[in-house]
Design a protein around this motif. Structure first.
Motif, mmCIF file in Angstrom:
data_model
loop_
_atom_site.group_PDB
_atom_site.id
_atom_site.type_symbol
_atom_site.label_atom_id
_atom_site.label_comp_id
_atom_site.label_asym_id
_atom_site.label_seq_id
_atom_site.Cartn_x
_atom_site.Cartn_y
_atom_site.Cartn_z
ATOM 1 N N ASP A 1 124.241 46.074 26.445
ATOM 2 C CA ASP A 1 124.913 46.404 25.195
ATOM 3 C C ASP A 1 123.878 46.605 24.084
ATOM 4 O OD1 ASP A 1 124.171 43.882 24.254
ATOM 5 O OD2 ASP A 1 126.066 42.954 24.870
ATOM 6 N N PHE A 2 124.369 46.799 22.858
ATOM 7 C CA PHE A 2 123.474 47.112 21.738
ATOM 8 C C PHE A 2 122.497 45.991 21.432
ATOM 9 C CE2 PHE A 2 126.899 50.190 20.664
ATOM 10 C CZ PHE A 2 126.115 51.337 20.640
ATOM 11 N N ARG A 3 122.869 44.738 21.727
ATOM 12 C CA ARG A 3 121.948 43.635 21.466
ATOM 13 C C ARG A 3 120.682 43.783 22.311
ATOM 14 N NH1 ARG A 3 124.382 38.594 23.282
ATOM 15 N NH2 ARG A 3 125.182 39.971 24.923
ATOM 16 N N HIS A 4 120.850 44.181 23.565
ATOM 17 C CA HIS A 4 119.689 44.379 24.425
ATOM 18 C C HIS A 4 118.814 45.526 23.921
ATOM 19 C CE1 HIS A 4 122.743 42.578 27.276
ATOM 20 N NE2 HIS A 4 121.730 41.730 27.396
ATOM 21 N N ILE A 5 119.465 46.615 23.530
ATOM 22 C CA ILE A 5 118.708 47.787 23.076
ATOM 23 C C ILE A 5 117.985 47.491 21.766
ATOM 24 C CG2 ILE A 5 118.877 50.207 22.384
ATOM 25 C CD1 ILE A 5 119.339 49.616 25.382
ATOM 26 N N ASP A 6 118.655 46.799 20.846
ATOM 27 C CA ASP A 6 118.010 46.441 19.575
ATOM 28 C C ASP A 6 116.799 45.551 19.815
ATOM 29 O OD1 ASP A 6 119.692 47.903 17.966
ATOM 30 O OD2 ASP A 6 121.043 46.228 17.514
ATOM 31 N N ALA A 7 116.944 44.590 20.711
ATOM 32 C CA ALA A 7 115.825 43.686 21.007
ATOM 33 C C ALA A 7 114.670 44.459 21.638
ATOM 34 C CB ALA A 7 116.290 42.571 21.940
ATOM 35 N N PHE A 8 114.997 45.328 22.602
ATOM 36 C CA PHE A 8 113.964 46.141 23.256
ATOM 37 C C PHE A 8 113.235 47.013 22.238
ATOM 38 C CE2 PHE A 8 113.045 50.363 25.103
ATOM 39 C CZ PHE A 8 112.009 50.001 25.956
ATOM 40 N N ARG A 9 113.971 47.663 21.377
ATOM 41 C CA ARG A 9 113.366 48.553 20.375
ATOM 42 C C ARG A 9 112.457 47.774 19.432
ATOM 43 N NH1 ARG A 9 115.125 50.851 15.248
ATOM 44 N NH2 ARG A 9 114.325 52.992 15.035
ATOM 45 N N THR B 1 105.416 48.727 30.186
ATOM 46 C CA THR B 1 105.151 49.509 31.390
ATOM 47 C C THR B 1 105.455 50.978 31.113
ATOM 48 O OG1 THR B 1 107.413 49.260 32.198
ATOM 49 C CG2 THR B 1 105.827 47.536 32.802
ATOM 50 N N PRO B 2 105.044 51.895 31.999
ATOM 51 C CA PRO B 2 105.406 53.306 31.818
ATOM 52 C C PRO B 2 106.920 53.505 31.719
ATOM 53 C CG PRO B 2 103.676 53.093 33.450
ATOM 54 C CD PRO B 2 104.111 51.691 33.123
ATOM 55 N N PHE C 1 111.965 53.879 25.901
ATOM 56 C CA PHE C 1 111.840 53.853 24.440
ATOM 57 C C PHE C 1 112.028 55.254 23.842
ATOM 58 C CE2 PHE C 1 109.081 53.837 20.584
ATOM 59 C CZ PHE C 1 109.850 52.967 19.823
ATOM 60 N N ASP C 2 111.484 56.267 24.509
ATOM 61 C CA ASP C 2 111.672 57.641 24.029
ATOM 62 C C ASP C 2 113.163 57.991 23.958
ATOM 63 O OD1 ASP C 2 108.985 58.045 23.753
ATOM 64 O OD2 ASP C 2 108.743 59.079 25.678
ATOM 65 N N GLU C 3 113.915 57.608 24.991
ATOM 66 C CA GLU C 3 115.347 57.895 25.011
ATOM 67 C C GLU C 3 116.072 57.107 23.930
ATOM 68 O OE1 GLU C 3 118.912 59.640 26.019
ATOM 69 O OE2 GLU C 3 116.859 60.188 26.561
ATOM 70 N N GLU D 1 114.852 56.076 21.066
ATOM 71 C CA GLU D 1 114.539 56.655 19.760
ATOM 72 C C GLU D 1 115.323 57.928 19.503
ATOM 73 O OE1 GLU D 1 112.022 55.253 17.140
ATOM 74 O OE2 GLU D 1 113.387 53.970 18.292
ATOM 75 N N ARG D 2 115.539 58.727 20.565
ATOM 76 C CA ARG D 2 116.373 59.928 20.383
ATOM 77 C C ARG D 2 117.787 59.544 19.975
ATOM 78 N NH1 ARG D 2 113.228 62.148 24.649
ATOM 79 N NH2 ARG D 2 114.609 61.279 26.254
ATOM 80 N N ARG D 3 118.316 58.520 20.613
ATOM 81 C CA ARG D 3 119.670 58.078 20.262
ATOM 82 C C ARG D 3 119.709 57.491 18.856
ATOM 83 N NH1 ARG D 3 122.911 58.274 24.908
ATOM 84 N NH2 ARG D 3 121.797 59.701 26.299
ATOM 85 N N TYR D 4 118.682 56.741 18.474
ATOM 86 C CA TYR D 4 118.639 56.170 17.129
ATOM 87 C C TYR D 4 118.488 57.251 16.071
ATOM 88 C CZ TYR D 4 118.778 51.125 17.787
ATOM 89 O OH TYR D 4 119.200 49.847 18.023
ATOM 90 N N ALA D 5 117.804 58.337 16.430
ATOM 91 C CA ALA D 5 117.696 59.449 15.472
ATOM 92 C C ALA D 5 119.079 59.996 15.151
ATOM 93 C CB ALA D 5 116.807 60.552 16.043
ATOM 94 N N GLY D 6 119.924 60.109 16.185
ATOM 95 C CA GLY D 6 121.296 60.550 15.944
ATOM 96 C C GLY D 6 122.065 59.556 15.097
ATOM 97 N N LEU D 7 121.837 58.258 15.343
ATOM 98 C CA LEU D 7 122.508 57.232 14.549
ATOM 99 C C LEU D 7 122.056 57.282 13.098
ATOM 100 C CD1 LEU D 7 124.372 54.772 14.439
ATOM 101 C CD2 LEU D 7 122.415 53.364 15.145
ATOM 102 N N ASN D 8 120.767 57.499 12.898
ATOM 103 C CA ASN D 8 120.261 57.607 11.521
ATOM 104 C C ASN D 8 120.857 58.810 10.805
ATOM 105 O OD1 ASN D 8 118.655 55.328 11.663
ATOM 106 N ND2 ASN D 8 116.856 56.453 12.410
ATOM 107 N N ALA D 9 121.056 59.908 11.548
ATOM 108 C CA ALA D 9 121.683 61.086 10.946
ATOM 109 C C ALA D 9 123.105 60.762 10.490
ATOM 110 C CB ALA D 9 121.687 62.247 11.939
#
Length: 306
Positions: A3-11, A59-60, A66-68, A70-78
């Motif tokens: 869920d978003f908690r995992h993604i926020d922590a990872f980011r 890791t790779p 992380f690239d993916e 950030e793309r999703r967060y860019a949409g959220l920021n928009a």
């Protein structure tokens, strides 16, 4: 389930590469961040970090994820920026434009009434030619506008706002002021303050005066604005035909308003953009403009009888 908690922590960890800083970024505890990252690796089945005492080494697979992210967060920021624009638009000024006849006293009275009803509202007012106002409304830099009916309104939505006869403005101490109605023959020998040669009002007046044999007695001054004509009449320069909305501002100031024997109607349109509904505040301003018109017509009608 991820869920978003995992993604926020990872980011946060990817941006800081440090559990303590990552915890501060999202307002969590360091153990909480560690748990979320471990859960994410378990749930995804992917090793994301090589752990050392000093820091986490992505890791790779972590960089790819992380690239993916950030793309999703860019949409959220928009989306966030769009929501901010909506908030700013909600508090932006109500913008309206008027031709000069409605652009001084009339606009002032309407704005005062609007401010009384909406003390927190802000207003942006533009006065100019019908072509300018129509262009501004079409471009959405004005919400509504008042223009003459000979304007090109093909790019906006229009409706009739006012049909008002021009009235004669004469010095209040003149012989003409003693008549309730001015005839064309009364104008013989008078200095008539003229509109510019390209103005439709001047054409109409010239044709009318020629029709009744009075000729066109041009005065020493010409101007496109009724307010200017009223000021010139007040100073004794001549007499003129003026728009009642502008003449209202000069009531009791040394000029008298009189009807002319022929109807000389001037039509004004209310315009707005096509396809976009007005905001509630702009719609309310439109209603107040209509109410201001009623009070103006009433006051001018009273002056014509005095």
């Amino acid at each position: 389930m991820i869920d978003f908690r995992h993604i926020d922590a990872f980011r946060a960890v990817m941006k800081s590469e440090n559990m303590i800083q990552a915890a501060r970024m999202i307002g969590a505890s360091q153990p909480g961040i560690s748990r979320l990252i471990a859960d994410l690796e378990r749930l995804s089945g992917v090793k994301l970090f090589d752990r050392t005492r000093a820091k986490l080494n992505p890791t790779p697979e972590a960089y790819a994820l992380f690239d993916e992210v950030e793309r999703r967060y860019a949409g959220l920021n928009a989306i966030r920026e769009f929501a901010q624009c909506l908030r700013e638009n909600a508090s932006s000024p109500v913008r309206f434009g008027t031709v000069m006849s409605f652009g001084i006293g009339f606009a002032g009275r309407a704005i005062a009434a609007f401010r009384a009803a909406q003390p927190q509202a802000r207003i942006s007012h533009l006065t100019g030619s019908s072509a300018l106002i129509a262009a501004q409304v079409a471009a959405r830099t004005c919400d509504i506008g008042l223009v003459t009916d000979n304007a090109d309104v093909s790019t906006v939505s229009s409706s009739m706002f006012a049909v008002m006869d021009l009235v004669c403005a004469v010095p209040s101490d003149s012989a003409l002021a003693r008549s309730r109605t001015i005839t064309a023959k009364m104008l013989m020998g008078q200095n008539i303050i003229a509109y510019p040669r390209e103005d439709m009002i001047r054409w109409g007046l010239a044709s009318l005066l020629e029709e009744v044999g009075a000729g066109h007695q041009g005065g020493p001054v010409e101007t496109p604005y009724s307010a200017s004509i009223c000021a010139f009449v007040r100073e004794g320069i001549g007499i003129g035909f003026v728009h009642p909305a502008a003449a209202y501002d000069f009531l009791g100031s040394g000029i008298a308003l009189r009807r002319f024997e022929r109807s000389l109607p001037v039509r004004t349109l209310l315009i707005k953009g096509i396809g976009t509904p007005l905001s509630a505040t702009a719609d309310q301003l439109g209603g107040i403009l209509a109410e201001t018109l009623k009070s103006t017509e009433k006051a001018v009608s009273k002056a014509l009888m005095q």
